[in-house]
Design a protein around this motif. Structure first.
Motif, PDB file in Angstrom:
ATOM      1  N   UNK A 126       0.775  -1.302  -0.138  1.00  0.00           N
ATOM      2  CA  UNK A 126      -0.001   0.014   0.026  1.00  0.00           C
ATOM      3  C   UNK A 126       0.847   1.381   0.130  1.00  0.00           C
ATOM      4  N   UNK A 127       1.928   1.264   0.660  1.00  0.00           N
ATOM      5  CA  UNK A 127       2.966   2.362   0.765  1.00  0.00           C
ATOM      6  C   UNK A 127       3.590   2.552  -0.637  1.00  0.00           C
ATOM      7  N   UNK A 128       3.851   1.578  -1.280  1.00  0.00           N
ATOM      8  CA  UNK A 128       4.612   1.704  -2.504  1.00  0.00           C
ATOM      9  C   UNK A 128       3.581   2.125  -3.666  1.00  0.00           C
ATOM     10  N   UNK A 129       2.382   1.215  -3.845  1.00  0.00           N
ATOM     11  CA  UNK A 129       1.435   1.412  -4.875  1.00  0.00           C
ATOM     12  C   UNK A 129       0.225   2.269  -4.501  1.00  0.00           C
ATOM     13  N   UNK A 130       0.137   2.436  -3.299  1.00  0.00           N
ATOM     14  CA  UNK A 130      -1.336   3.081  -2.982  1.00  0.00           C
ATOM     15  C   UNK A 130      -2.259   1.706  -2.994  1.00  0.00           C
ATOM     16  N   UNK A 131      -3.444   2.303  -3.283  1.00  0.00           N
ATOM     17  CA  UNK A 131      -4.652   1.330  -3.109  1.00  0.00           C
ATOM     18  C   UNK A 131      -5.037   0.977  -4.785  1.00  0.00           C
ATOM     19  N   UNK A 132      -4.252   1.596  -5.565  1.00  0.00           N
ATOM     20  CA  UNK A 132      -5.022   1.106  -6.977  1.00  0.00           C
ATOM     21  C   UNK A 132      -4.647  -0.524  -7.307  1.00  0.00           C
ATOM     22  N   UNK A 133      -4.676  -0.506  -8.804  1.00  0.00           N
ATOM     23  CA  UNK A 133      -4.804  -1.966  -9.156  1.00  0.00           C
ATOM     24  C   UNK A 133      -3.512  -2.432  -9.150  1.00  0.00           C
ATOM     25  N   UNK A 134      -2.377  -1.762  -9.189  1.00  0.00           N
ATOM     26  CA  UNK A 134      -1.104  -2.399  -9.140  1.00  0.00           C
ATOM     27  C   UNK A 134      -0.824  -3.302  -7.844  1.00  0.00           C
ATOM     28  N   UNK A 135      -1.284  -2.538  -6.875  1.00  0.00           N
ATOM     29  CA  UNK A 135      -1.059  -3.445  -5.689  1.00  0.00           C
ATOM     30  C   UNK A 135      -1.682  -4.618  -5.413  1.00  0.00           C
ATOM     31  N   UNK A 136      -2.981  -4.635  -6.130  1.00  0.00           N
ATOM     32  CA  UNK A 136      -3.748  -6.061  -5.853  1.00  0.00           C
ATOM     33  C   UNK A 136      -3.058  -7.116  -7.076  1.00  0.00           C
ATOM     34  N   UNK A 137      -2.618  -6.577  -8.152  1.00  0.00           N
ATOM     35  CA  UNK A 137      -2.051  -7.469  -9.220  1.00  0.00           C
ATOM     36  C   UNK A 137      -0.785  -8.058  -8.759  1.00  0.00           C
ATOM     37  N   UNK A 138       0.150  -7.197  -7.767  1.00  0.00           N
ATOM     38  CA  UNK A 138       1.276  -7.337  -7.200  1.00  0.00           C
ATOM     39  C   UNK A 138       1.236  -8.526  -6.420  1.00  0.00           C
ATOM     40  N   UNK A 139       0.272  -8.430  -5.404  1.00  0.00           N
ATOM     41  CA  UNK A 139      -0.189  -9.566  -4.327  1.00  0.00           C
ATOM     42  C   UNK A 139      -0.427 -10.936  -4.990  1.00  0.00           C
ATOM     43  N   UNK A 140      -1.249 -10.670  -5.980  1.00  0.00           N
ATOM     44  CA  UNK A 140      -1.749 -12.193  -6.745  1.00  0.00           C
ATOM     45  C   UNK A 140      -0.586 -12.560  -7.435  1.00  0.00           C
ATOM     46  N   UNK A 141       0.231 -11.823  -8.217  1.00  0.00           N
ATOM     47  CA  UNK A 141       1.270 -12.298  -8.741  1.00  0.00           C
ATOM     48  C   UNK A 141       2.430 -12.780  -7.897  1.00  0.00           C
ATOM     49  N   UNK A 142       2.739 -12.115  -6.761  1.00  0.00           N
ATOM     50  CA  UNK A 142       3.727 -12.727  -5.786  1.00  0.00           C
ATOM     51  C   UNK A 142       3.330 -14.048  -5.277  1.00  0.00           C
ATOM     52  N   UNK A 143       2.078 -14.250  -4.914  1.00  0.00           N
ATOM     53  CA  UNK A 143       1.557 -15.587  -4.306  1.00  0.00           C
ATOM     54  C   UNK A 143       1.735 -16.555  -5.341  1.00  0.00           C
ATOM     55  N   UNK A 144       1.472 -16.298  -6.739  1.00  0.00           N
ATOM     56  CA  UNK A 144       1.139 -17.025  -7.774  1.00  0.00           C
ATOM     57  C   UNK A 144       2.616 -17.513  -8.184  1.00  0.00           C
ATOM     58  N   UNK A 145       3.779 -16.646  -8.077  1.00  0.00           N
ATOM     59  CA  UNK A 145       5.052 -16.993  -8.513  1.00  0.00           C
ATOM     60  C   UNK A 145       5.655 -18.236  -7.832  1.00  0.00           C
TER      61      UNK A 145
END
Length: 269
Positions: A126-145
């Motif tokens: 949230x600090x890095x991306x705020x609450x925009x779509x990038x934060x959500x996509x990053x978390x999903x990509x992190x867990x998927x990777x």
């Protein structure tokens, strides 16, 4: 004695029909037990609505168009995060599996990162991306990777050396050897990682949407909890379960279509 081709098709068809019937019976039994628990009076109906009440709530929300909006937002986030994480996982798994120096250099860092729960990253993201779509996509990509990466790495490292030597003896270059020998031989663990990551992406999707969103099933569940609408909470949970089941079914259908021999191996077990 080998069955004629038509008999083999019939046997396979009867097996599929039996599997579908048993699966349908299992789903029906689950909803029946849920209904009996709700109707027993042992649990407050407000806290545990019946399946029929949940269905009526879902129908009412669907008529307003709100449910479709939440489903669309969640599917888009999940699909993008899953695609990015899976692509990176396969790429790094192949590279580290084929280049020992890279595995020694990068592997320990990735293994440490693999132990970090995605939820622990929510404040930082949230600090890095705020609450925009990038934060959500990053978390999903992190867990998927990570499940895709580790399964690809193990699959590539587990390729029979005889296959590689056979390709080299036939004059295959490094790129051809990778595409025609190594990756096809590692497809089973790669697809296992992709399937595990698919279910994980749905789990992290809800957590990502709880971290700040204006649409999505996680956002819908959170708002329902704030307004004490337990029936709507169940609507969100059931929709997530159905979407996960559909995604897994489509994934396996694609796998069987691309590799028909894989279905034969599974049915032979």
């Amino acid at each position: 004695m080998r069955l004629p081709r038509s008999d083999v098709r019939l046997a396979g068809g009867s097996g599929t029909a039996r599997r579908l019937a048993v699966s349908a019976l299992g789903i029906f039994s689950f909803f029946l037990l849920w209904h009996l628990a709700a109707a027993s009076g042992l649990v407050d109906r407000i806290m545990l609505p019946s399946p029929l009440e949940v269905f009526h709530s879902a129908a009412a929300i669907y008529e307003t168009g709100e449910l479709a909006q939440h489903i669309q937002a969640s599917i888009l986030r999940m699909a993008l995060g899953y695609a990015v994480g899976s692509a990176l996982g396969i790429a790094l798994g192949v590279i580290l599996g084929r280049i020992a120096f890279m595995e020694w250099f990068v592997g320990p860092v990735l293994q440490m990162a693999r132990a970090i729960p995605p939820l622990a990253l929510v404040p930082l993201i949230i600090f890095w991306f705020g609450i925009n779509e990038g934060a959500k996509v990053f978390l999903i990509a992190w867990a998927t990777f990570f499940p895709v990466w580790i399964n690809t790495l193990l699959g590539v490292k587990g390729v029979n050396p005889l296959f590689v030597r056979a390709g080299q003896s036939l004059g295959a270059k490094r790129g051809t050897l990778l595409l025609r020998v190594v990756i096809p031989a590692a497809l089973a663990p790669i697809f296992s990682g992709l399937r595990v990551a698919l279910s994980i992406s749905f789990t992290v999707l809800v957590a990502a949407e709880l971290a700040g969103a204006i649409a999505g099933l996680g956002y819908f569940i959170q708002n329902s909890a704030l307004s004490f609408r337990v029936d709507n909470i169940f609507v969100g949970i059931v929709v997530l379960a159905i979407l996960g089941f559909i995604a897994d079914t489509l994934f396996m259908a694609l796998l069987y279509w691309l590799f028909p021999w894989y279905r034969a191996q599974q049915s032979g077990k």
